[in-house]
Design a protein around this motif. Structure first.
Motif, short mmCIF file in Angstrom:
data_model
loop_
_atom_site.label_atom_id
_atom_site.label_comp_id
_atom_site.label_asym_id
_atom_site.label_seq_id
_atom_site.Cartn_x
_atom_site.Cartn_y
_atom_site.Cartn_z
N ARG A 129 0.81 -1.23 0.00
CA ARG A 129 0.00 0.00 0.00
C ARG A 129 0.83 1.27 0.00
NH1 ARG A 129 -4.24 -2.28 4.48
NH2 ARG A 129 -5.21 -3.85 3.12
N PRO A 130 1.91 1.39 0.81
CA PRO A 130 2.70 2.62 0.75
C PRO A 130 3.25 2.92 -0.64
CG PRO A 130 3.25 1.37 2.72
CD PRO A 130 2.38 0.48 1.88
N ALA A 131 3.71 1.89 -1.35
CA ALA A 131 4.24 2.09 -2.70
C ALA A 131 3.14 2.54 -3.65
CB ALA A 131 4.89 0.81 -3.21
N ALA A 132 1.95 1.96 -3.50
CA ALA A 132 0.83 2.34 -4.36
C ALA A 132 0.43 3.79 -4.12
CB ALA A 132 -0.35 1.41 -4.12
N LEU A 133 0.35 4.20 -2.86
CA LEU A 133 -0.02 5.58 -2.54
C LEU A 133 1.05 6.56 -3.02
CD1 LEU A 133 -1.50 5.03 1.03
CD2 LEU A 133 -2.76 5.73 -1.02
N SER A 134 2.32 6.15 -2.98
CA SER A 134 3.38 7.02 -3.50
C SER A 134 3.24 7.22 -5.00
CB SER A 134 4.75 6.41 -3.18
OG SER A 134 4.99 6.41 -1.79
N LEU A 135 2.90 6.16 -5.71
CA LEU A 135 2.70 6.29 -7.16
C LEU A 135 1.52 7.20 -7.47
CD1 LEU A 135 3.35 2.60 -8.29
CD2 LEU A 135 4.72 4.61 -8.89
N VAL A 136 0.47 7.10 -6.68
CA VAL A 136 -0.68 7.98 -6.88
C VAL A 136 -0.27 9.44 -6.68
CG1 VAL A 136 -2.94 8.64 -5.98
CG2 VAL A 136 -2.39 6.23 -6.29
N SER A 137 0.47 9.71 -5.61
CA SER A 137 0.86 11.09 -5.33
C SER A 137 1.81 11.64 -6.37
CB SER A 137 1.50 11.17 -3.93
OG SER A 137 2.74 10.50 -3.90
N THR A 138 2.61 10.77 -7.00
CA THR A 138 3.54 11.22 -8.03
C THR A 138 2.80 11.84 -9.21
OG1 THR A 138 5.06 9.44 -7.41
CG2 THR A 138 5.46 10.50 -9.51
#
Length: 395
Positions: A129-138
């Motif tokens: 989940r942290p990696a997915a949320l980081s990609l969204v924020s990018t």
């Protein structure tokens, strides 16, 4: 495609549109809008504030929709608003239609971000989940940079700003379709949640966080609303037409804003209070540079880069602070912070437009810098604590 990549790609596309051209487009193209529609700097402030009011309303409606219907509905509604609003701007024959288009476009940002936390929580394994949320924020940073690059290249090539907005609308429609498909698996009935009372968030210990959020809303939106126009009115930077020089602001803003992805590591290294102070000082220096050296390549690039770093990292820093204050109410607590930011976002541009009309753009930006510096000085380590009170009511 795995749920991780499907939801990450959908979120990236949504934030790239809603926090890119939909939210930043008015400030990016303000020099052209002022020329075509004879907009005064005071009117520009009113239109920008109207758009950020849409963002405020979108946050509230999105929370209700997500709680009752799940994350798919608010995300799709947000992208539909972005598509309609951007398209209206592309064909706007007069100022009222332009203003309505800006309102709808900026409304989308309030709808489309926070529900992705819920969607990813439903569809992605906890470890990823942290990696997915980081990609969204990018998507935010790259969407802003892409919008700035498109505006610069198309304007230098003699292409109408209307065509540029039409292309943005096409991209928004494509993102709408992609999210409609990608989020089909998260449309079920929302999980039961305990009744939450907003009043538990308004504790004395939370006042500094809301105050910083309010100041951040003012300073960041004044910058994105008027920086490009400040550069254009000053004559532009060397080698670039004056009316598109402001595009450099959004390119540098978006690219250097990617530093926000390492906010967690920076916070661990220096501590949250020092990080908050440095970010607000970066915002102050950014505004001061636009006020004093708006035609300098170095000044513009450094100013935009500092502002991009400030905005992207501050968003994460406030989320960290909110999590410490409201460990039992993470989603609602951060929404309250975003509402404080949105309130500042509504009031900031209209006040700045009036100040610029009365005193000039340079004094207005210097005043904004002073506000950011004052906020930096006001941060105290004692404000950052684990919880405002032990109860943390949830019923």
């Amino acid at each position: 495609m795995t749920p991780f990549w499907k939801l990450s790609a959908a979120g990236f596309a949504a934030t790239a549109i809603t926090y890119g051209p939909a939210r930043m487009g008015f400030g990016l193209f303000l020099p052209e809008f002022r020329s075509v529609f004879s907009i005064s700097i005071q009117q520009a402030g009113i239109i920008a504030s109207l758009g950020f009011f849409g963002f405020f309303v979108g946050l509230l409606i999105s929370q209700v929709m997500t709680a009752r219907k799940g994350p798919r509905l608010p995300i799709v509604c947000g992208l539909a608003a972005a598509t309609a609003g951007i398209a209206m701007v592309a064909v706007a024959p007069n100022l009222p239609v332009l203003s309505l288009g800006i309102l709808l476009a900026m409304l989308s940002a309030g709808f489309s971000w926070t529900p992705f936390s819920d969607a990813i929580n439903r569809g992605v394994d906890e470890a990823a989940r942290p990696a997915a949320l980081s990609l969204v924020s990018t998507g935010t940073s790259l969407g802003i940079a892409a919008a700035g690059t498109a505006a610069l290249l198309m304007s230098m090539g003699g292409v109408s700003w209307r065509l540029c907005w039409a292309i943005f609308a096409f991209g928004s429609a494509f993102s709408l379709l992609g999210n409609w498909i990608a989020l089909r698996d998260v449309t079920g009935t929302p999980r039961p949640r305990p009744a939450l009372r907003w009043r538990v968030l308004f504790h004395r210990a939370a006042i500094p966080l809301f105050g910083i959020g309010f100041c951040f809303g003012i300073t960041s939106t004044v910058y994105i609303s008027f920086a490009a126009d400040r550069i254009a009115q000053a004559g532009g930077v060397a080698g670039v037409p004056a009316n598109v020089s402001g595009s450099l602001v959004f390119i540098c803003y978006g690219v250097l804003g990617l530093v926000g992805l390492v906010t967690g590591s920076v916070k661990t290294a220096m501590g949250l209070p020092l990080l908050l102070r440095l970010l607000m000082l970066a915002s102050a220096l950014s505004s001061a540079l636009i006020a004093l050296v708006p035609t300098s390549w170095t000044g513009v690039v450094v100013s935009a880069g500092l502002q991009g770093i400030n905005v992207m990292m501050m968003s994460a820093a406030m989320a960290f602070w909110s999590d410490r204050l409201f460990p039992a109410l993470p989603s609602r607590g951060f929404t309250a912070v975003l509402l404080a930011v949105a309130t500042g976002s509504v009031l900031g541009p209209v006040a700045a437009g009036s100040a610029a009309d009365a005193f000039g753009a340079a004094p207005m930006f210097l005043g904004t810098a002073m506000l950011a510096a004052a906020a930096a000085l006001a941060v105290r380590s004692s404000y950052i604590r684990e919880s405002p009170h032990p109860a943390q009511e949830t019923s």
